[in-house]
Write a protein that holds these residues in place. Structure first.
Motif, PDB file in Angstrom:
ATOM      1  N   LEU B  92       0.819  -1.193   0.135  1.00  0.00           N
ATOM      2  CA  LEU B  92       0.039   0.069   0.082  1.00  0.00           C
ATOM      3  C   LEU B  92       0.793   1.240   0.068  1.00  0.00           C
ATOM      4  O   LEU B  92       1.813   1.422   0.815  1.00  0.00           O
ATOM      5  N   GLN B 105      -3.610  11.342   6.895  1.00  0.00           N
ATOM      6  CA  GLN B 105      -3.014  10.110   6.127  1.00  0.00           C
ATOM      7  C   GLN B 105      -3.992   9.371   5.150  1.00  0.00           C
ATOM      8  O   GLN B 105      -5.027   9.183   5.996  1.00  0.00           O
ATOM      9  N   PHE B 107      -4.579   6.561   2.067  1.00  0.00           N
ATOM     10  CA  PHE B 107      -4.256   5.252   1.516  1.00  0.00           C
ATOM     11  C   PHE B 107      -4.583   4.986   0.134  1.00  0.00           C
ATOM     12  O   PHE B 107      -5.599   5.260  -0.030  1.00  0.00           O
ATOM     13  N   GLY B 108      -3.635   4.243  -0.532  1.00  0.00           N
ATOM     14  CA  GLY B 108      -4.181   3.826  -1.991  1.00  0.00           C
ATOM     15  C   GLY B 108      -4.779   2.519  -1.837  1.00  0.00           C
ATOM     16  O   GLY B 108      -4.942   1.854  -0.874  1.00  0.00           O
ATOM     17  N   PRO B 109      -5.499   2.077  -2.852  1.00  0.00           N
ATOM     18  CA  PRO B 109      -6.308   0.781  -2.765  1.00  0.00           C
ATOM     19  C   PRO B 109      -5.225  -0.547  -2.797  1.00  0.00           C
ATOM     20  O   PRO B 109      -5.960  -1.577  -2.304  1.00  0.00           O
TER      21      PRO B 109
END
Lengths: 111, 116
Positions: B92, B105, B107-109
């Motif tokens: 991630l 913060q 997050f990507g997938p």
């Protein structure tokens, strides 16, 4: 080393009930905490945060409680819905915005 | 806020090969992070990648195994080198869009990697 952990790895609740997810931390210097929700196949999503100068913070249907005396963090979800089913992580800022994650609790909501 | 995309979303690779994972952010960010999440486990920070400086690796992770690039403020890559089945994990990308005393913060997938 110091770390963040969880009391319960799994939690199953009835739809409409309230959920409480717990987290223990051992780094007394941590000044900031976040709860994340991670649904299957997705990255963690920010839910709510709290700073160490507070003991309670409320969001929409969620409340985070911080007890610095016993180094305990909890996430309360009111009127739990099927869409709340996910893994929930607590994370602490151990310094320099370095977030360390707990083990996670899987919440399952029964219809 | 920030919208993060990762490529590939998943891959199956043979041991001994390398895979480069791309992370694209829709806004300029200073701090980017790479995490690993092994099946059923929590997130473990691999390294922090700030534009204009070398990545900072956490204990247990080394640059030769996980080289990182950060060519600009919206993009980063993580390479998993000389892969073994133990590298099978979700990787991630994450960014911090906070300023000063705030911290945000995202997050990507994730990229689901399976090494056979």
């Amino acid at each position: 080393g110091e770390n963040v952990g969880l009391h319960l790895p799994t939690l199953s609740v009835q739809e409409g009930d309230n959920s409480i997810i717990n987290c223990a931390y051992s780094n007394s210097a941590s000044d900031y905490f976040i709860w994340y929700k991670q649904e299957s196949g997705k990255g963690p999503q920010f839910i709510i945060d709290i700073r160490s100068n507070m003991d309670k913070r409320q969001g929409q249907r969620v409340t985070v409680l911080l007890n610095k005396t016993v180094k305990h963090l909890s996430l309360q979800i009111a009127a739990t819905q099927p869409g709340d089913s996910a893994v929930y992580f607590c994370a602490e800022n151990i310094g320099n915005n370095d977030m360390r994650f707990g083990a996670g609790t899987r919440l399952t909501v029964k219809p | 806020s920030a919208v993060i995309s990762q490529k590939p979303s998943r891959d199956i690779c043979q041991r001994g090969t390398s895979l480069t994972i791309q992370c694209q952010v829709d806004s300029q960010v200073t701090m980017m992070f790479w995490y690993r999440q092994q099946p059923g486990q929590s997130l473990t920070l691999i390294a922090t990648a700030n534009q204009g400086s070398e990545a900072t690796y956490e204990s247990g992770f080394v640059i030769d195994k996980f080289p990182i690039s950060r060519p600009n403020l919206t993009f980063s890559t993580l390479t998993v080198s000389n892969m073994s089945p133990e590298d099978s994990s979700i990787y991630l990308c994450s960014v911090d869009t906070g300023t000063g005393s705030t911290y945000e913060q995202y997050f990507g997938p994730g990229t689901r990697l399976t090494v056979t």
